[in-house]
Design a protein around this motif. Structure first.
Motif, mmCIF file in Angstrom:
data_model
loop_
_atom_site.group_PDB
_atom_site.id
_atom_site.type_symbol
_atom_site.label_atom_id
_atom_site.label_comp_id
_atom_site.label_asym_id
_atom_site.label_seq_id
_atom_site.Cartn_x
_atom_site.Cartn_y
_atom_site.Cartn_z
ATOM 1 N N SER A 28 -3.791 -3.143 2.936
ATOM 2 C CA SER A 28 -3.399 -3.361 1.546
ATOM 3 C C SER A 28 -1.890 -3.329 1.339
ATOM 4 C CB SER A 28 -4.067 -2.325 0.633
ATOM 5 O OG SER A 28 -3.757 -1.018 1.059
ATOM 6 N N GLU A 29 -1.142 -2.746 2.293
ATOM 7 C CA GLU A 29 0.305 -2.622 2.094
ATOM 8 C C GLU A 29 0.989 -2.330 3.425
ATOM 9 O OE1 GLU A 29 3.285 -0.063 -0.830
ATOM 10 O OE2 GLU A 29 1.201 0.568 -0.592
ATOM 11 N N ILE A 41 -4.708 1.995 -2.328
ATOM 12 C CA ILE A 41 -4.191 0.862 -3.094
ATOM 13 C C ILE A 41 -3.378 1.460 -4.230
ATOM 14 C CG2 ILE A 41 -4.765 -1.083 -4.598
ATOM 15 C CD1 ILE A 41 -7.258 -1.530 -2.906
ATOM 16 N N THR A 75 -0.308 -8.910 -4.721
ATOM 17 C CA THR A 75 -1.543 -8.510 -5.391
ATOM 18 C C THR A 75 -1.930 -9.603 -6.379
ATOM 19 O OG1 THR A 75 -0.431 -7.442 -7.260
ATOM 20 C CG2 THR A 75 -0.800 -6.083 -5.289
ATOM 21 N N ARG A 81 3.086 -6.882 -1.575
ATOM 22 C CA ARG A 81 2.363 -5.953 -0.711
ATOM 23 C C ARG A 81 3.199 -5.520 0.484
ATOM 24 N NH1 ARG A 81 -3.349 -5.657 -1.473
ATOM 25 N NH2 ARG A 81 -4.070 -7.145 -3.015
#
Length: 146
Positions: A28-29, A41, A75, A81
């Motif tokens: 997610s990152e 998240i 996102t 991200r």
């Protein structure tokens, strides 16, 4: 086809025995050093790590093995991200030293064996174009670009 227990399938020592093993996991990152947050998240816990860390460790010892982490560059709200630092509250799932390549829709950043400044530059190049200038500026302020 076989069904085998996760304790065997996710064992880094078993994974390491397979030459040219490729691990592909979503995240997610990513920060500009290459640390990956896949369990959180926006700093909030969302999921477990699954086998991501097991596979990343095992692949490090697989002759010719490679670890790919994939993510969208933004996102759904357009936030980046790839950032200088992980969002406060996010946890590192996969360490920077076990990530070989990070992939977005804008390309592939090859990280293995690179300095922090080379990692930062490679990750900025695959960030969303709207965020690259900000990332360069913030990376410079953080001392990541030399």
């Amino acid at each position: 086809m076989s069904m085998l227990p996760a304790a065997w399938v996710n064992d880094p020592r078993v994974i390491a025995r397979e030459p040219n093993f490729v691990s592909i996991n979503a995240t997610s990152e990513v920060d500009l050093m290459g640390q990956v947050a896949s369990e959180t998240i926006a700093g909030r816990y969302w999921s477990g790590s699954g086998g991501q860390t097991d596979f990343a460790r095992g692949v490090q010892y697989s002759e010719g093995g490679q670890v790919f982490l994939v993510l969208h560059s933004t996102t759904s709200a357009g936030l980046g991200r790839i950032n200088v630092r992980l969002t406060p509250g996010s946890v590192v799932t996969t360490l920077k030293n076990t990530v070989d390549k990070v992939v977005t829709e804008h390309g592939v950043a090859e990280l293995r064996g690179r300095s922090l400044s080379a990692r930062a530059r490679a990750l900025i190049e695959i960030a969303h174009p709207d965020h690259r200038e900000r990332l360069r500026h913030e990376a410079g302020q953080a001392g990541l670009l030399s």
